[in-house]
Enzyme design. Sequence first.
Site, PDB file in Angstrom:
ATOM      1  N   HIS A 119      -4.924  10.551  11.788  1.00 16.76           N
ATOM      2  CA  HIS A 119      -5.860   9.477  11.440  1.00 16.76           C
ATOM      3  C   HIS A 119      -5.232   8.110  11.731  1.00 16.76           C
ATOM      4  O   HIS A 119      -5.870   7.213  12.248  1.00 16.76           O
ATOM      5  CB  HIS A 119      -6.240   9.609   9.962  1.00 16.76           C
ATOM      6  CG  HIS A 119      -5.069   9.764   9.020  1.00 16.76           C
ATOM      7  ND1 HIS A 119      -3.979  10.570   9.306  1.00 16.76           N
ATOM      8  CD2 HIS A 119      -4.778   9.180   7.828  1.00 16.76           C
ATOM      9  CE1 HIS A 119      -3.096  10.485   8.323  1.00 16.76           C
ATOM     10  NE2 HIS A 119      -3.565   9.647   7.409  1.00 16.76           N
ATOM     11  N   LYS A 158       2.126  15.117  15.050  1.00 20.02           N
ATOM     12  CA  LYS A 158       1.352  14.374  14.041  1.00 20.02           C
ATOM     13  C   LYS A 158       0.994  12.988  14.571  1.00 20.02           C
ATOM     14  O   LYS A 158      -0.138  12.531  14.430  1.00 20.02           O
ATOM     15  CB  LYS A 158       2.134  14.256  12.718  1.00 20.02           C
ATOM     16  CG  LYS A 158       1.359  13.462  11.676  1.00 20.02           C
ATOM     17  CD  LYS A 158       2.018  13.343  10.320  1.00 20.02           C
ATOM     18  CE  LYS A 158       1.113  12.540   9.384  1.00 20.02           C
ATOM     19  NZ  LYS A 158       1.705  12.224   8.080  1.00 20.02           N
ATOM     20  N   ASP A 174      -4.935   1.215   5.011  1.00 18.24           N
ATOM     21  CA  ASP A 174      -5.278   1.926   3.781  1.00 18.24           C
ATOM     22  C   ASP A 174      -5.758   3.299   4.193  1.00 18.24           C
ATOM     23  O   ASP A 174      -6.541   3.434   5.144  1.00 18.24           O
ATOM     24  CB  ASP A 174      -6.332   1.193   2.948  1.00 18.24           C
ATOM     25  CG  ASP A 174      -6.366   1.770   1.530  1.00 18.24           C
ATOM     26  OD1 ASP A 174      -5.288   1.997   0.955  1.00 18.24           O
ATOM     27  OD2 ASP A 174      -7.460   2.005   0.994  1.00 18.24           O
ATOM     28  N   ARG A 191       4.398  -0.701   1.679  1.00 19.82           N
ATOM     29  CA  ARG A 191       5.655  -0.406   0.982  1.00 19.82           C
ATOM     30  C   ARG A 191       6.026   1.051   1.196  1.00 19.82           C
ATOM     31  O   ARG A 191       6.999   1.532   0.634  1.00 19.82           O
ATOM     32  CB  ARG A 191       5.508  -0.671  -0.520  1.00 19.82           C
ATOM     33  CG  ARG A 191       5.279  -2.121  -0.799  1.00 19.82           C
ATOM     34  CD  ARG A 191       5.391  -2.441  -2.262  1.00 19.82           C
ATOM     35  NE  ARG A 191       5.022  -3.823  -2.492  1.00 19.82           N
ATOM     36  CZ  ARG A 191       5.832  -4.845  -2.289  1.00 19.82           C
ATOM     37  NH1 ARG A 191       7.064  -4.650  -1.896  1.00 19.82           N
ATOM     38  NH2 ARG A 191       5.408  -6.082  -2.501  1.00 19.82           N
ATOM     39  N   ASN A 192       5.217   1.744   1.977  1.00 24.53           N
ATOM     40  CA  ASN A 192       5.451   3.174   2.224  1.00 24.53           C
ATOM     41  C   ASN A 192       6.283   3.327   3.506  1.00 24.53           C
ATOM     42  O   ASN A 192       5.803   3.106   4.615  1.00 24.53           O
ATOM     43  CB  ASN A 192       4.068   3.854   2.342  1.00 24.53           C
ATOM     44  CG  ASN A 192       4.175   5.342   2.558  1.00 24.53           C
ATOM     45  OD1 ASN A 192       5.116   5.813   3.189  1.00 24.53           O
ATOM     46  ND2 ASN A 192       3.196   6.064   2.054  1.00 24.53           N
TER      47      ASN A 192
END
Length: 201
Positions: A184, A179, A73, A12-13
């Site tokens: 990550h 970025k 996550d 949802r991000n």
Amino acid sequence: MSAPFKVIFATRNEHKLREVRAIFTQTPILPVSMAEAGIDLDVVEDGATFHDNAVKKCVAIAAAADRPVMSDDSGLEIDFLDKGPGVYSARFLGESTPYDIKNAEILKILRDVPWQQRTARYVCVIAFARPGEKPVTTRGTLEGFIAWEARGSGGFGYDPVFFLPEYNRTVAEIPPEAKNRISHRAVALSLMKEKLLEINV
Ligand code: ITT
């Protein structure tokens, strides 16, 4: 893998989704949002690890959508805080608290902590599953330091206080392309891309 392969990216991000789309440009993998896929399901992230939460999200949503799903996550581990906030990164000080407040609090907690003890890392676990199948996962990290002050307006979340010595800048001060090369999430996604090619999705 030559025809476009649509995968629901279970987040949802919006910031994450934008990064993921940028990372998968020039590949046959097409990440689609939950909204685009017509899925509205909240999965409680109550796992003890990034791995547990990523797997839980992607398995639940693949079952609900009956389509292949990828999930992420991720979070910030600060060594001085025993690797916190870690899996609680989104919930630190409350889910809806603005990040300038969360970041100010981190700077306050670490105010007198010397540079050598300000080490931190972003961690990301990506999980992929088809409905009813065992998920595959990959992991990426980005090592850095908690800055002395918040700087920059790019990225999202903890980026203004996450300092990269190689750039002498915070993640919020480097261009998005930079970025998306080193993050990550970029590392975990590029390992996932290789795995998907291996299993011939
Ligand atoms: P979804 O669960 O819907 O994907 P979320 O934002 O709640 O969205 P997480 O549970 O994975 O995602 O929480 C990750 C949090 O870690 C995120 O909200 C940020 O606070 C932080 N985080 C992760 N990646 C980051 C990045 O690239 N830059 C800055 N902060 C990041």
